[in-house]
Scaffold this motif. Structure first.
Motif, short mmCIF file in Angstrom:
data_model
loop_
_atom_site.label_atom_id
_atom_site.label_comp_id
_atom_site.label_asym_id
_atom_site.label_seq_id
_atom_site.Cartn_x
_atom_site.Cartn_y
_atom_site.Cartn_z
N LYS A 116 0.84 -1.20 0.00
CA LYS A 116 0.00 0.00 0.00
C LYS A 116 0.87 1.24 0.00
CE LYS A 116 -3.82 -1.71 2.68
NZ LYS A 116 -4.30 -1.68 4.06
N PHE A 117 1.91 1.22 0.82
CA PHE A 117 2.80 2.38 0.86
C PHE A 117 3.49 2.57 -0.49
CE2 PHE A 117 2.12 1.97 5.32
CZ PHE A 117 2.20 3.26 5.78
N LYS A 169 2.36 1.72 -3.38
CA LYS A 169 1.43 2.22 -4.40
C LYS A 169 1.11 3.69 -4.18
CE LYS A 169 -0.68 -2.19 -5.29
NZ LYS A 169 -1.74 -3.09 -4.82
N HIS A 170 0.95 4.07 -2.92
CA HIS A 170 0.62 5.47 -2.70
C HIS A 170 1.82 6.37 -2.94
CE1 HIS A 170 -3.09 3.99 -0.77
NE2 HIS A 170 -3.56 5.06 -1.35
N ALA A 171 3.00 5.79 -2.91
CA ALA A 171 4.18 6.58 -3.28
C ALA A 171 4.38 6.52 -4.79
CB ALA A 171 5.42 6.07 -2.55
N LYS A 172 3.42 5.94 -5.51
CA LYS A 172 3.44 5.88 -6.98
C LYS A 172 4.72 5.23 -7.49
CE LYS A 172 0.42 9.87 -7.50
NZ LYS A 172 0.11 10.05 -6.09
N ARG A 173 5.09 4.15 -6.86
CA ARG A 173 6.28 3.43 -7.29
C ARG A 173 5.94 2.04 -7.75
NH1 ARG A 173 8.81 2.58 -2.75
NH2 ARG A 173 8.01 4.27 -1.49
N THR A 174 6.88 1.39 -8.41
CA THR A 174 6.68 -0.01 -8.77
C THR A 174 7.73 -0.89 -8.11
OG1 THR A 174 7.87 0.54 -10.77
CG2 THR A 174 5.51 0.26 -10.98
N ILE A 175 8.62 -0.27 -7.35
CA ILE A 175 9.65 -1.04 -6.66
C ILE A 175 9.44 -0.88 -5.17
CG2 ILE A 175 12.12 -1.22 -6.26
CD1 ILE A 175 12.43 0.00 -9.12
N ASP A 182 9.21 0.97 2.98
CA ASP A 182 7.80 0.58 2.93
C ASP A 182 7.53 -0.49 3.98
OD1 ASP A 182 7.38 2.29 0.79
OD2 ASP A 182 7.94 0.76 -0.67
#
Lengths: 451, 734
Positions: free
Chosen positions: A46-47, A49-55, A60
């Motif tokens: 979730k963290f 995704k909300h940081a708009k990352r894929t790694i 996190d």
């Protein structure tokens, strides 16, 4: 069966003092561990995704543990991804571990400070203008976007929409084509006509003056370069055209509003053609092409002087091709003449000393035959000799450290030495002219070169 | 048209349970239950089957004997395999429908096995069949995978499925076929699946002719393109489309609240001031020929027109008295809207040519979480994972006081103690007239992993207020369209509405089953939209805090929400790259827009005319979508909610729209209409039909690829220029 090995559970149990662990208990435990880990991971995702990352980052996981009210794992706070090493426990049993280097504290303290990271900054550009993506460096090339499926396909896809997006073939056309205005096109045609006008010299001068001074010609630059190259290749017999083309190049380099740097590479070939071309003008038997070669040589020198600092291999490349011509006995004298002048133009005294003087002796023999020849050949050879003398002349201006033990020498001694160094043809000429400074310069240069 | 009353828990064996029947019939346990039970026990299968067939309309006991046979695990694996084989074998017309049954039966079988403590058997089932659902239910599968012990039943996913019924609509024939299959199973399997059907499923039967979504054309079309997507009314919360309540509790009525989607009327003083200013401006610069005057534009924009929807009254949403700043903002807005680049709905099949300015951030190392650009297009703010916020001027001019004698074009706002997940500028407008009141952006809101929301002043660059209330991370915060109010949502499954001058929230919006990931405002400041990891979108009324609409259909985390400027449509986008457009009036799905790659669509924005939607996301593209659609150029997409509730509204739009004589069956509110799952399918004979390989909807107008830059923000200005912002991440594409 489970990802989490029961051996691990057993090991941990033993480490806290439970020796006999029921198999069912360890099974249940390993399942539960798996579940708990997936819980943490889901929270950490979730963290991410909300940081708009894929790694997924280690932070996190720390944040997830904080949310789940578990003490975080210390020592993994890094923005770099962890590196895993692999060791083998046995066949098909890889063991993964986090590579953790041991750091020497002393070394760490004494090491220079790491570079300050670059500041976050932003740039703006047009991603699309009226529905079309401009082909500028900030946007991906059409090649990159072609692989992706960006547009609706299939029988019912709207072709008009596809055209609107700009991913169509229409946008791959070069940008200049769209931008070149009517006025500029007209101007280009006029200037090209004017510089080639044989009847009206004032018309030619006006054209060249315009090229020399007018601002706003940068869009036409590639066209002019193209124009020059084309005219030179197709008009080798017409000295007038060639001379005019050299003048055009000269005018362009003098225009302070133009940045010629990217075009130097394409400007050099026509200049070289005019300098060391095999047959220029009406051909062998006339001496008028030497004037053009003079012009080309000075132009080459100008180009070299102005642009060699932007292109580190410009000078070496030129020197190589000129030297090749100079040392090729099959080339006509005109080419040799050009090569010598060119060498002098690009490098001055240093090049003359290093590249011309050592070869003069052999070259002199070649010249000797021609000097004995009929009138035209002789005149040409004379031209070459004057070019050599001209080139050697640069040595005089070049200051050379005086050597110790240097004494006055007789004219005769000087003559023999000169002939020894650079051959009878040139050597005797210098001696005849009793140009002692030049002679000394040559001799010392030769010695320097030998040292 | 009879308004849809509450449907009691409908037994799947009562396919013709009309509303009247249910109301009249007392819910007494049917007499035949005990008989069937007896026959089953004694093993008289044939007799039992006959009785069953004859009493198809009768109730079946729910408490059927479902105890596991003591010998070995229940044979879910075996019977599920048979079910799967059967669905492969069934007639093509039903295939698409009966295939939908597989997922819920799979989930409930798995959960049942786990509950009865057969972890190995459960794992076998999972391993063998989970692959089938990978595409559509990846997120749920990930949650289910590690639920292996009965104690894990408390898990989110498990709980969600256990406590709710999975709702699914089948046509009559498919339903009968399915029942026929169950009958053919051996007793144990029959009981097992019947148990699931009775306890966990909420099967609805629809008449194929009555609903264009179940017409042959639609079914065939769906089987071609939509197999990977659940229908709008399918899903776990047991949601009834067009209803705000998720439960299937019969006591909860079908209370489709009446919405007031119109404009919020302007305050009288404000309106007069704005009008006066605009009149002056009109005199100063008279409108060109053919151009409307500013006053006319103002009237069109801010005053309710006769043909428009009813708006809320100002008494419902109190605001402080207007100031000179409000006047300046409104005046500038009218000027911009009048002088905008007009984007008309598509003419001759060609969409409008958009201009997009891209702001690319460098050297971020993926540390930026969120961005916002102020309403006057002067400032840009970015929230970082490293807990700080940075504000830049877009034109590079100086910002704030000098530091060490040097002018700065950026500021750091330090205060959060966790990653910053959202930043938002208060409404502002460009100051065109130097004599007008200051309308620059003055306030910034931010929220983060530390559970706080902070209000920053952009003159002092200091934190002014800390709003506490959320438990755990706050995922999103948004200003109301007129400022003063703001909404936030977070990991505590709530969304909250706040006033800037109160440190406690004024509304707490609870109801989601999982983290609330994003929040959006309706343009009239009266409604708030929230989207959650439970894959639902809800609409809440700010005046009373009630849920008024609910939208289901997403299959992954929803990453972005945006309500259109005319207040009639909502766009929501998810991680799989799907955008859904919802019609707020009837509460129905209007369109599915496909094209984005996987990884999240981080931002959605509507054009001033509400005809074009622009989206940007992780796949490094900015895409423009046509929302009005080619099929309905003339008619406005929404039916006007007329106060009689959804059934009425839907029915009304029915008649006017597609033109296919569709009559919704009374027991199921699956009315066709403008909001049908596949608009125009029935009427135009499969206009949208396309090959399977085509992954991009035809509604896409254009797609612009950036250079390795994830797009975090897209924003339409009032003049219809698109601003986009993103981070350049070349290291991820090596």
């Amino acid at each position: 069966m489970t990802l989490w090995g029961q051996d691990t559970v057993k090991d941990v149990a033993e480490s806290v003092g439970i020796v006999h662990l029921n198999k069912e208990v360890s099974q249940a435990l390993s399942r539960d561990i798996e579940y708990r880990i997936s819980q943490v991971l889901q929270e950490a995702l979730k963290f991410m995704k909300h940081a708009k990352r894929t790694i997924l980052w280690t932070q996190d996981i720390s944040q997830a543990l904080r949310v789940l009210d578990v003490e975080p794992l210390y020592g993994y706070e890094t923005t770099r991804p962890l590196k895993y090493g692999e060791a083998s426990l046995g066949p098909g049993q890889p063991l993964f571990y986090v590579e953790d280097e041991e750091m020497d504290f002393e070394k760490l303290i004494n090491a220079p400070l790491p570079k300050v990271p670059r500041e976050v900054s932003f740039t703006a550009h047009w991603l699309a203008v009226e529905g079309v993506q401009p082909s500028i460096p900030q946007n991906p090339t059409s090649n990159e976007s072609r692989n992706l499926e960006l547009l609706p396909k299939g029988p019912n896809a709207n072709p008009a929409l596809a055209a609107m997006t700009g991913a169509d073939t229409t946008t791959t056309k070069p940008q200049v084509k769209h931008i070149l205005s009517k006025e500029l096109q007209l101007y280009f045609e006029k200037v090209c006509a004017s510089v080639l006008d044989e009847t009206q010299p004032e018309y030619r001068t006006a054209g060249l003056a315009s090229l020399k001074d007018d601002p706003g010609l940068h869009q036409l630059l590639p066209y002019f370069v193209q124009f020059v190259a084309e005219k030179v290749t197709h008009n080798l017999k017409d000295l007038f055209v060639l001379t005019q083309m050299m003048l055009v190049i000269d005018a362009l380099t003098r225009n302070s509003t133009l940045n010629l740097t990217p075009y130097v590479a394409s400007l050099v070939p026509p200049v070289l053609t005019c300098l060391i071309g095999r047959t220029l003008g009406s051909g062998i038997g006339s001496l008028d092409h030497y004037e053009l070669r003079d012009l080309a040589a000075s132009l080459l020198g100008h180009l070299c002087h102005k642009y060699s600092k932007y292109s580190h291999n410009l000078k070496p490349r030129l020197a190589r091709s000129l030297l090749k011509t100079f040392l090729d006995p099959t080339k006509p004298l005109g080419s040799h003449y050009g090569a010598i002048l060119g060498l002098k133009a690009i490098g001055g005294a240093e090049v003359v000393r290093q590249l011309i003087i050592p070869n003069l002796k052999a070259f002199g023999e070649l010249l000797d035959d021609d000097l004995q020849d009929s009138s035209v050949k002789k005149a040409e050879a004379e031209k070459v000799v004057s070019a050599i003398l001209n080139a050697l002349g640069t040595l005089v201006d070049d200051e050379i450290p005086m050597m110790n033990g240097h004494s006055e020498e007789s004219a005769n001694e000087l003559r023999t030495k000169l002939v020894d160094t650079i051959g009878p043809v040139i050597g005797s000429r210098i001696a005849d002219a009793s140009h002692t400074t030049l002679a000394k310069a040559i001799l010392e240069g030769g010695l320097l070169g030998l040292q | 048209m009879i308004p849809q009353p509450a449907a009691p828990p409908v037994n799947p064996y009562a396919p013709y349970a009309y509303v009247e029947d249910i109301e009249e019939e007392p819910k007494s346990p049917p007499f035949s239950a005990s008989v069937i039970d007896y026959l089953a026990k004694k093993g008289y299968h044939r007799t039992e089957a006959t009785l069953r067939a004859e009493s198809a309309n009768q109730e079946i006991p729910k408490d059927a004997d479902l105890k596991p046979t003591p010998a070995g695990p229940p044979r879910f694996f075996e019977f599920y395999s048979r079910l799967r084989a059967w669905t492969d074998d069934v007639l093509d017309t039903y295939k698409a429908e009966v295939k939908r049954l597989l997922w819920p039966i799979f989930v409930y079988s798995y959960l049942e096995l786990v509950k009865q403590f057969y972890p190995k058997e459960a794992a076998r089932l999972f391993q063998k069949f989970s692959e089938d659902f990978k595409k559509e239910h990846e997120y749920d599968l990930r949650g289910l995978q590690f639920i292996t012990l009965p104690e894990h039943g408390e898990d989110k996913v498990a709980k969600l499925y256990r406590e709710n019924r999975y709702r699914l609509s089948l046509t009559h024939h498919a339903f009968t076929a399915f029942m026929g299959f169950l009958e053919s199973l051996p007793d144990a399997g029959f009981k097992m699946f019947l148990g699931i059907v009775q306890n966990n499923l909420d099967l609805r039967e629809v008449d194929r002719a009555a609903d264009d979504r179940f017409s042959f054309a639609a079914v065939i079309q769906r089987s071609k393109e939509d197999q990977d997507m659940p229908a709008e009314d399918e899903g776990i919360p047991g949601h009834r489309p067009g209803n705000a309540i998720s439960s299937t509790d019969p006591n909860v009525g079908n209370n489709l609240a009446n919405l007031k989607l119109g404009k919020l009327p302007m305050e009288k003083d404000l309106e007069e001031d704005v009008r006066g200013d605009l009149m002056d401006l009109d005199l100063e610069v008279p409108p060109k020929a053919g151009q409307e005057s500013l006053v006319q534009a103002h009237e069109r924009l801010n005053i309710k027109q006769e043909d428009e929807d009813e708006g809320p009254s100002r008494a419902e949403i109190p605001f402080p008295p207007s100031t000179a700043r409000d006047v300046a903002i409104e005046v500038q807005k009218v000027r911009e809207v009048r002088d905008r680049l007009k984007i008309d709905s598509r003419t001759g099949g060609v969409g409008p040519g958009l201009s997009v300015v891209m702001y690319t951030f460098h050297n971020t190392h993926d540390g930026i979480n969120c961005m916002d650009i102020s309403g006057d297009s002067n400032l840009v703010a970015a929230g970082f994972y490293a807990s700080i916020i940075r504000v830049w001027t877009l034109d590079g001019s100086a910002l704030g006081p000098e530091v060490g004698g040097q002018k700065q074009n950026s500021r750091r706002l330090i205060g959060h103690s966790g990653p910053v997940f959202s930043v938002a500028f208060a409404p502002a407008a460009y100051r065109a007239d130097p004599n007008a009141a200051d309308s620059h952006s003055k306030w910034l809101l931010s929220c983060g992993g530390d559970g706080t929301i902070r209000l920053w002043n952009l003159e002092a660059f200091a934190c002014i207020v800390i709003y506490r209330g959320h438990v755990g991370p706050v995922w999103d915060v948004k200003w109301g369209p007129f400022g003063h109010y703001f909404a936030s949502c977070g990991a505590d499954k709530t969304a909250r509405v706040w006033l800037t001058d109160k440190i406690r929230q004024v509304r707490l919006l609870a109801g989601h089953d999982d983290d609330v990931d994003c929040v959006a405002w309706h343009p009239n400041s009266t409604y708030v939209f929230t989207a959650s990891s439970d894959k639902t979108v809800r609409m809440w009324s700010v005046t009373n805090g009630n849920a008024v609409r609910m939208f289901t259909g997403h299959t992954a985390m929803i990453t972005s929400l945006a309500c259109s400027r005319n207040g009639k449509l909502l766009a929501s986008a998810d991680e799989t790259g799907l955008i859904l457009i919802w019609d707020l009036g009837p509460g129905r799905l209007l369109k599915k827009l496909r094209g984005h790659g996987k990884g999240g669509i981080w931002s959605l924005t509507w054009s001033t005319e509400s005809t074009v939607l622009v989206s940007g996301g992780q796949d490094c593209t900015v895409r423009a979508w046509d929302v009005t659609g080619p099929a309905k150029e003339a008619a406005p997409p929404t039916a006007k909610p007329d106060g009689t509730g959804a059934a009425g509204a839907a029915g009304k739009s029915d008649g006017t729209n597609a033109g296919n004589a569709a009559v919704p069956t009374p027991n199921i509110s699956l009315a066709s209409g403008s909001a049908g799952g596949a608009p125009g399918v029935g009427a135009t004979g499969g206009h949208k039909k396309r090959g399977k390989e085509a992954g991009v909807s035809n509604d896409q107008i254009s797609a612009f690829l950036t250079k390795h830059s994830h797009v975090y923000l897209t924003k339409f200005t009032n003049m219809n220029l698109v601003l986009a912002a993103g981070a350049y991440l070349p290291e991820q594409y090596k």
